[in-house]
Write an enzyme that holds these catalytic residues in place. Structure first.
Site, PDB file in Angstrom:
ATOM      1  N   GLU A  79      -5.863  -9.799  -8.323  1.00 14.10           N
ATOM      2  CA  GLU A  79      -5.526  -9.251  -9.630  1.00 14.10           C
ATOM      3  C   GLU A  79      -4.747 -10.307 -10.419  1.00 14.10           C
ATOM      4  O   GLU A  79      -4.066  -9.996 -11.391  1.00 14.10           O
ATOM      5  CB  GLU A  79      -4.733  -7.947  -9.512  1.00 14.10           C
ATOM      6  N   CYS A 111      -4.376  -3.909  -5.628  1.00 13.78           N
ATOM      7  CA  CYS A 111      -4.180  -4.451  -4.281  1.00 13.78           C
ATOM      8  C   CYS A 111      -5.288  -4.071  -3.302  1.00 13.78           C
ATOM      9  O   CYS A 111      -5.215  -4.433  -2.119  1.00 13.78           O
ATOM     10  CB  CYS A 111      -2.832  -3.990  -3.737  1.00 13.78           C
ATOM     11  N   HIS A 233      -0.533  -1.569   3.616  1.00 15.63           N
ATOM     12  CA  HIS A 233      -0.313  -2.409   2.440  1.00 15.63           C
ATOM     13  C   HIS A 233       1.182  -2.356   2.152  1.00 15.63           C
ATOM     14  O   HIS A 233       1.750  -1.273   1.960  1.00 15.63           O
ATOM     15  CB  HIS A 233      -1.114  -1.859   1.255  1.00 15.63           C
TER      16      HIS A 233
END
Length: 385
Positions: A79, A111, A233
């Site tokens: 990103e 993400c 994550h």
């Protein structure tokens, strides 16, 4: 046919700041950052470093003259794209010396991008078992100076070479996923820094994990007892532990303790690097692989989340002898041989950037791959190789 990660590489910039120093500079209690957020250090990229250069650094650890010709697919999840049209993957085909007959493109979904790349690569190899796929997560997390998100910045890249008969992690083709249009985090095209609703984003993250875990158990008839670790994550290292709280009271206490212990091994690298956006889950995986006491054919669960929002829960099996396929010495050197800078230096670097018509001072470069100049608004990359 077994398909999965055959090799893995990692890169983070050489400069970093100490999170305690940042807290003091922002008149905050250091415990708020080190305990409440769970961070210790934060990588600081130089102006000549971006998603392309860091991706090249990580990928160079998994490529050699014997496997480059086998690569038929290159995907970059990011990103932090450097161009609104041209994919960062195309710059890499040149920098890395990849063959012309390769599909090369970029995936953006906050993400989650690298996970989309990983699943796409798995499907590609299933159809082309004699080929390999290179998936790279590369990002610079930026929220701005003296902002609430500043403590969760970072930079780096994780490169994964996927193939049949993988030596590191077999992907089990088991997953649950969901998408929702959520306004928890965004970065408009005009802005170099992200906007976020922090508490709301945490809430959505936990909701996604809770929903997908419930669905995964039902779909595959499994429980927490079937997994040695749950990897997350982790834009900051306390985030995954917040999601794990949904397990409390719902699974055996001994198993919960085991999963919490595994989680601590998976966040060791994230604590000293910071937020890698698309690479955060895979830095967690790498940290677990190199720090935990792992059993042969151990089964793990991985939770990928991208704000906006897309989430996926999937499983994999760690392969016997997996450490032989990782350049451990290089990764250790990258993490250990870094340069601490003070907050004033960090703030000065943060405001710098190469403008059109400018060149990078080659004498100042500490990386192998770098942005050498911007000529006629085109980014030109070079390497010291």
């Amino acid at each position: 046919m077994d398909i999965g990660i055959d090799k893995i590489g990692f890169y983070t910039p050489k400069n970093y700041i100490d999170i305690v120093d940042l807290a003091k500079a922002r008149n905050q209690d250091p415990d708020k950052f080190t305990i409440g957020i769970g961070q210790e250090k934060q990588a600081v990229p130089m102006p000549y470093e971006d998603a392309v250069t860091m991706a090249a650094e990580a990928a160079s650890q998994v490529l050699d003259d014997t496997n480059k010709s086998d690569i038929g697919l290159l995907i970059v999840g990011t990103e932090s794209s450097v161009d609104e049209s041209k994919a960062s993957a195309l710059f890499l085909t040149d920098l890395l010396g990849l063959p012309a007959d390769v599909r090369a493109f970029e995936i953006k979904e906050a993400c989650y991008g690298a996970t989309a790349g990983l699943q796409t690569a798995r499907d590609y190899i299933a159809a082309n078992p004699d080929k390999k796929a290179l998936v790279i997560a590369s990002d610079i997390a930026r929220y701005g100076l003296n902002t609430p998100g500043e403590v969760t910045q970072g930079a780096g890249a994780v490169a994964m070479l996927l193939s049949a008969d993988p030596r590191i992690l077999k992907l089990e083709n088991k997953s649950t996923f969901m998408s929702r249009n959520v306004g928890d985090f965004w970065r408009p095209t005009f802005s170099k820094t992200a906007f976020a609703r922090g508490k709301y984003s945490n809430q959505i993250y936990i909701e996604f994990f809770s929903t997908l875990w419930e669905q995964f158990q039902e779909k595959y008839d499994v429980t927490a007892a079937d997994f040695k670790a749950m990897l997350f994550h982790i834009p900051y290292t306390k985030m995954g532990s917040k999601a794990m709280k949904i397990l409390e009271g719902n699974i055996d206490e001994a198993k919960l303790s085991e999963l919490k212990a595994s989680y601590q091994e998976s966040i060791k690298f994230g604590k000293v690097v910071g937020n890698l956006y698309t690479g955060s889950l895979y830095l967690s995986l790498l940290s677990y692989l190199l720090n935990a006491n792992i059993d042969s054919n151990e089964e793990i669960l991985l939770f990928s989340y991208g704000s906006g929002s897309m989430g996926e829960l999937f499983s994999g099996k760690i392969q016997p002898g997996f450490k032989d396929a990782i350049d451990i010495k290089t990764i250790e050197n990258i993490l250990q041989n870094r340069n601490k800078i003070n907050i004033s230096e960090y703030e000065e670097i943060f405001g710098q950037g190469l403008e059109n018509g400018q060149k990078t001072d080659v004498k100042a470069i500490t990386s192998t791959y770098y942005l050498s100049e911007i000529k006629e608004n085109e980014r030109i990359y070079q390497s010291h190789n």
